[in-house]
Motif scaffolding. Structure first.
Motif, short mmCIF file in Angstrom:
data_model
loop_
_atom_site.label_atom_id
_atom_site.label_comp_id
_atom_site.label_asym_id
_atom_site.label_seq_id
_atom_site.Cartn_x
_atom_site.Cartn_y
_atom_site.Cartn_z
N SER A 174 2.40 15.88 -6.31
CA SER A 174 3.61 16.34 -5.95
C SER A 174 4.67 15.08 -5.86
CB SER A 174 3.65 16.49 -4.46
OG SER A 174 3.04 15.53 -3.66
N VAL A 175 4.15 13.81 -6.46
CA VAL A 175 5.37 12.70 -6.64
C VAL A 175 6.31 13.06 -7.61
CG1 VAL A 175 3.88 11.36 -8.07
CG2 VAL A 175 5.28 10.25 -6.79
N THR A 176 7.52 12.64 -7.32
CA THR A 176 8.51 12.85 -8.24
C THR A 176 9.09 11.47 -9.19
OG1 THR A 176 10.34 12.23 -6.64
CG2 THR A 176 9.57 14.54 -6.74
N GLU A 177 9.62 11.90 -10.30
CA GLU A 177 9.95 10.73 -11.21
C GLU A 177 10.91 9.77 -10.19
OE1 GLU A 177 11.75 12.34 -14.68
OE2 GLU A 177 9.92 13.37 -15.09
N GLU A 178 11.87 10.33 -9.51
CA GLU A 178 12.80 9.46 -8.60
C GLU A 178 12.14 8.52 -7.78
OE1 GLU A 178 12.82 12.55 -9.04
OE2 GLU A 178 14.84 12.68 -10.34
N GLN A 179 10.89 9.24 -7.31
CA GLN A 179 9.95 8.40 -6.15
C GLN A 179 9.38 7.21 -6.95
OE1 GLN A 179 7.66 11.76 -4.78
NE2 GLN A 179 8.54 11.51 -2.71
N LEU A 180 8.86 7.45 -8.33
CA LEU A 180 8.32 6.36 -8.96
C LEU A 180 9.07 5.29 -9.49
CD1 LEU A 180 5.95 8.73 -11.14
CD2 LEU A 180 5.37 7.31 -9.13
N VAL B 200 0.95 -1.06 0.09
CA VAL B 200 0.07 -0.07 0.15
C VAL B 200 0.88 1.23 0.03
CG1 VAL B 200 -1.79 1.44 1.35
CG2 VAL B 200 -1.96 -1.20 1.06
N ALA B 201 0.81 2.10 -0.87
CA ALA B 201 1.53 3.29 -1.14
C ALA B 201 0.89 4.68 -1.11
CB ALA B 201 2.27 3.16 -2.36
N GLU B 202 1.27 5.63 -0.41
CA GLU B 202 0.35 6.83 -0.44
C GLU B 202 1.00 7.77 -1.62
OE1 GLU B 202 0.94 9.16 3.19
OE2 GLU B 202 0.31 10.67 2.18
N LEU B 203 0.23 7.87 -2.42
CA LEU B 203 0.66 8.49 -3.80
C LEU B 203 -0.23 9.82 -4.14
CD1 LEU B 203 3.03 7.55 -5.56
CD2 LEU B 203 1.09 6.60 -7.06
N ASP B 204 0.62 11.02 -3.98
CA ASP B 204 -0.03 12.17 -4.37
C ASP B 204 0.26 12.59 -5.71
OD1 ASP B 204 -0.82 14.72 -4.83
OD2 ASP B 204 -0.02 15.43 -2.76
N TRP B 205 -0.47 12.50 -6.72
CA TRP B 205 -0.17 12.71 -8.20
C TRP B 205 0.42 14.01 -8.44
CZ3 TRP B 205 -5.75 11.00 -10.31
CH2 TRP B 205 -5.69 9.65 -9.85
N GLN C 280 2.70 10.88 -17.35
CA GLN C 280 4.11 11.33 -18.04
C GLN C 280 5.08 10.99 -16.98
OE1 GLN C 280 2.23 15.52 -18.73
NE2 GLN C 280 3.30 15.21 -20.95
N LYS C 281 5.07 11.29 -15.68
CA LYS C 281 6.36 11.12 -14.79
C LYS C 281 6.45 9.63 -14.76
CE LYS C 281 4.98 14.81 -11.72
NZ LYS C 281 4.42 15.21 -10.27
N LEU C 282 5.46 8.63 -14.71
CA LEU C 282 5.77 7.35 -14.93
C LEU C 282 6.49 6.73 -16.14
CD1 LEU C 282 2.39 5.96 -13.47
CD2 LEU C 282 4.50 5.12 -12.75
N SER C 283 5.99 7.66 -17.26
CA SER C 283 6.68 7.43 -18.53
C SER C 283 8.27 7.60 -18.50
CB SER C 283 6.20 8.13 -19.77
OG SER C 283 6.70 7.66 -20.95
N ALA C 284 8.56 8.65 -18.21
CA ALA C 284 9.90 9.26 -17.82
C ALA C 284 10.53 8.47 -16.86
CB ALA C 284 9.96 10.69 -17.38
N SER C 285 10.16 7.86 -15.83
CA SER C 285 10.89 7.10 -14.96
C SER C 285 10.99 5.49 -15.38
CB SER C 285 10.10 7.10 -13.66
OG SER C 285 9.00 6.26 -13.59
N ARG C 286 10.95 5.17 -16.49
CA ARG C 286 10.87 3.64 -16.99
C ARG C 286 12.29 3.11 -16.83
NH1 ARG C 286 7.91 5.14 -21.87
NH2 ARG C 286 9.85 4.53 -22.91
#
Length: 311
Positions: free
Chosen positions: A211-217, A204-209, A245-251
């Motif tokens: 403010s979350v960073t690419e590094e955290q993803l 279970v993860a607390e995820l604020d769309w 977009q952040k998820l795509s960049a953190s692949r």
């Protein structure tokens, strides 16, 4: 066969805590009057005949007495799965509770789960990230039926995260961050070890769309992303697309995840805005064909669409 089918319809509605008016009362009364062999049913009918109440009123009163209804902010619902298992959830009895709509199960989650069960190969032995998990119905059902390797539930509201965690435990799962169960005094059999090894890893993860960073993803690295009923407001749409977009960049040079988003089309303008904003940032999309199986109960068939996104 007809009696068994009628009994099954009552069972499914009772376990899912559906509204009383959705029960097939008229058909039940016809059956009781045609075959009044049961002493209990005969007693119910005798009670009715001694009063001026309508048959349905008498049945409602009897059911209310059995349930001994009390005011409560939460209740339990059970959703039967094709495997014979069920998903048991503690849900809010109000649509909005604690300042959030995330404490109830919405039709899009039921619809997405039906599609997932019919397409279990999409999830089998893969790492799944769910955005806006709410109280956990879709994820718990997928974990029970589709054999994922790992499943990350995510949400932001603290009340939702607490209820989500409770429901995961309620269904017999242990979260990755929790201590493991006590070591058994006797060695496990090979069959038991194999069963345990097949259980997905749940997080279970607390995820604020916003403010979350690419590094955290980077730590998530999902193979599949799912979400249900997260497209209902223009501001949320923009934040969701930013998150994708952040998820795509953190692949990290991995294959991009498959993305499936289900939502009820309440306002066509909002639906078209979502598609237009996806086009604007270069995220491709296609409508997933409707699935053929209907497993769960709906007061009326919802206007739900599933989009596959290409990030």
């Amino acid at each position: 066969m007809a009696e068994l089918e009628l009994g099954s319809r009552f069972q499914r509605r009772f376990l899912a805590a559906r509204q009383l008016r959705s029960f097939p009362w008229a058909e039940l009364e016809q059956k009781l009057r045609a075959r009044p062999g049961s002493p209990l049913l005969a007693e119910i009918l005798q009670k009715h005949e001694s009063t001026a109440a309508e048959p349905l009123d008498e049945l409602y009163d009897a059911l209310a007495d059995i349930l001994n209804e009390e005011e409560s902010s939460h209740g339990y619902k059970n959703y039967l799965l094709p495997t014979g298992e069920c998903v048991t959830l503690s849900e809010s009895v109000a649509i909005i509770s604690g300042g959030t709509t995330g404490l109830v199960t919405w039709d899009a989650a039921l619809h997405l789960t039906e599609w997932a069960i019919e397409n279990s190969s999409v999830f089998s032995n893969r790492r799944i990230l769910e955005l806006g998990s709410g109280i956990g119905f879709t994820g718990i059902a997928i974990c029970k039926t589709c054999n994922p390797k790992a499943y990350v539930f995510s949400d932001y509201h603290h009340c939702v995260l607490e209820q989500l965690t409770e429901n995961i435990r309620l269904n017999g799962f242990v979260l990755e961050s929790e201590p493991t169960r006590p070591i058994q005094t006797e060695p496990q059999s090979q069959e038991a070890e194999a069963t345990n090894s097949q259980k997905p890893k749940l997080i279970v993860a607390e995820l604020d769309w916003g403010s979350v960073t690419e590094e955290q993803l980077l730590d998530l690295q999902p193979d599949v992303i799912v979400a249900a009923d997260v497209v209902y407001d223009p501001e949320i749409i923009l934040t969701l697309i930013g998150m994708l977009q952040k998820l795509s960049a953190s692949r990290a040079d991995r294959k991009p995840p498959e993305v499936y988003i289900a939502f009820t089309i309440r306002n066509p303008d909002t639906y078209h805005l979502f598609q237009a904003e996806l086009d604007k940032v270069g995220i491709g999309w296609q409508i997933i064909p409707a699935h053929s199986n209907s497993i769960f109960l709906y007061d009326m068939q919802p206007n739900v669409t599933i989009l596959q996104l290409f990030i």
